[in-house]
Design a protein around this motif. Structure first.
Motif, PDB file in Angstrom:
ATOM      1  N   THR A 111       0.800  -1.223   0.000  1.00 48.14           N
ATOM      2  CA  THR A 111       0.000   0.000   0.000  1.00 48.14           C
ATOM      3  C   THR A 111       0.832   1.272   0.000  1.00 48.14           C
ATOM      4  O   THR A 111       0.358   2.300  -0.431  1.00 48.14           O
ATOM      5  CB  THR A 111      -0.976   0.016   1.183  1.00 48.14           C
ATOM      6  OG1 THR A 111      -0.244  -0.173   2.392  1.00 48.14           O
ATOM      7  CG2 THR A 111      -2.030  -1.039   1.037  1.00 48.14           C
ATOM      8  N   GLU A 112       2.073   1.208   0.431  1.00 50.04           N
ATOM      9  CA  GLU A 112       2.906   2.410   0.359  1.00 50.04           C
ATOM     10  C   GLU A 112       3.136   2.825  -1.095  1.00 50.04           C
ATOM     11  O   GLU A 112       3.299   3.997  -1.393  1.00 50.04           O
ATOM     12  CB  GLU A 112       4.240   2.212   1.075  1.00 50.04           C
ATOM     13  CG  GLU A 112       5.181   1.275   0.328  1.00 50.04           C
ATOM     14  CD  GLU A 112       6.440   0.936   1.097  1.00 50.04           C
ATOM     15  OE1 GLU A 112       7.519   1.135   0.534  1.00 50.04           O
ATOM     16  OE2 GLU A 112       6.323   0.493   2.243  1.00 50.04           O
ATOM     17  N   ALA A 115      -0.676   4.205  -2.054  1.00 48.94           N
ATOM     18  CA  ALA A 115      -1.466   5.023  -1.125  1.00 48.94           C
ATOM     19  C   ALA A 115      -1.754   6.417  -1.674  1.00 48.94           C
ATOM     20  O   ALA A 115      -2.888   6.896  -1.615  1.00 48.94           O
ATOM     21  CB  ALA A 115      -0.773   5.109   0.230  1.00 48.94           C
ATOM     22  N   ARG A 116      -0.765   7.071  -2.229  1.00 45.41           N
ATOM     23  CA  ARG A 116      -1.015   8.434  -2.713  1.00 45.41           C
ATOM     24  C   ARG A 116      -1.913   8.435  -3.945  1.00 45.41           C
ATOM     25  O   ARG A 116      -2.698   9.359  -4.153  1.00 45.41           O
ATOM     26  CB  ARG A 116       0.286   9.188  -2.944  1.00 45.41           C
ATOM     27  CG  ARG A 116       1.110   8.763  -4.106  1.00 45.41           C
ATOM     28  CD  ARG A 116       2.443   9.552  -4.142  1.00 45.41           C
ATOM     29  NE  ARG A 116       3.329   8.999  -5.108  1.00 45.41           N
ATOM     30  CZ  ARG A 116       3.401   9.418  -6.373  1.00 45.41           C
ATOM     31  NH1 ARG A 116       2.656  10.409  -6.776  1.00 45.41           N
ATOM     32  NH2 ARG A 116       4.237   8.842  -7.213  1.00 45.41           N
TER      33      ARG A 116
END
Length: 190
Positions: A111-112, A115-116
């Motif tokens: 998810t990193e 995520a944005r």
């Protein structure tokens, strides 16, 4: 019209990530499926993580462009426009989740990395729905049951996203979105 190199790469990556999962798909596999040399792939993307992030950004861009285009339908009735907006944004993600053995995994991969992009998708989609809600009010819709255009936007974003996790085939998904659009339009009548 020929397919761009980026489209070929992202198409191959999405297919292979969905079929084999993120971990089991290599850059060599993606290059081969895209019909390009590995060196060409590495000129565009430093590694598989960068390619995956590029794919996520591309999917978000496509979903937002399609949703914005669906919201700009001038004379369409509320129910059909709501249905078109939700389908424009959500159908591609429904197909990813349900169309391949590792589809659901792709939306959760690291998810990193995404995520944005997910945050941008959520924010800009809410903005599209809010603008459409204001436009619908100008044309006589009563969105007070939703708390106004912003509540209308949040309701549709949440409901549309949730539906893709509740049904397993595309026909049922389309039917569920159509019901959501009809119920929403009825709630917005004066």
């Amino acid at each position: 019209m020929t397919e761009s190199l980026a489209d070929r790469i992202f198409g191959a990556a999405l297919l292979l990530f969905g079929r084999h999962g993120f971990q089991r798909t290599s850059m060599a596999d993606i290059a081969k499926a895209a019909g390009i040399a590995r060196a060409t792939l590495y000129l565009r993307f430093a590694d598989k993580r960068a390619l995956f992030e590029g794919l996520a950004a591309s999917l978000v861009d496509q979903a937002l462009a399609d949703a914005a285009a669906a919201a700009d339908r001038e004379k369409a009735e509320l129910a059909s426009t709501v249905q078109a907006i939700v389908m424009a944004k959500e159908l591609r993600f429904f197909k990813i989740i349900n169309g391949a053995p590792h589809g659901a995994e792709l939306l959760a991969v690291d998810t990193e990395l995404t995520a944005r992009h997910v945050a941008r998708l959520d924010k800009e989609y809410i903005d599209i729905l809010t603008r459409f809600g204001r436009y619908a009010e100008e044309r006589g819709a009563d969105l007070s049951a939703f708390g106004g255009p912003a509540g209308f936007a949040n309701f549709l974003a949440t409901a549309g996203a949730g539906l893709k996790h509740e049904v397993r085939d595309e026909a049922a998904y389309r039917e569920a979105v159509q019901r959501l659009a009809r119920v929403t339009a009825r709630a917005a009548r004066r």
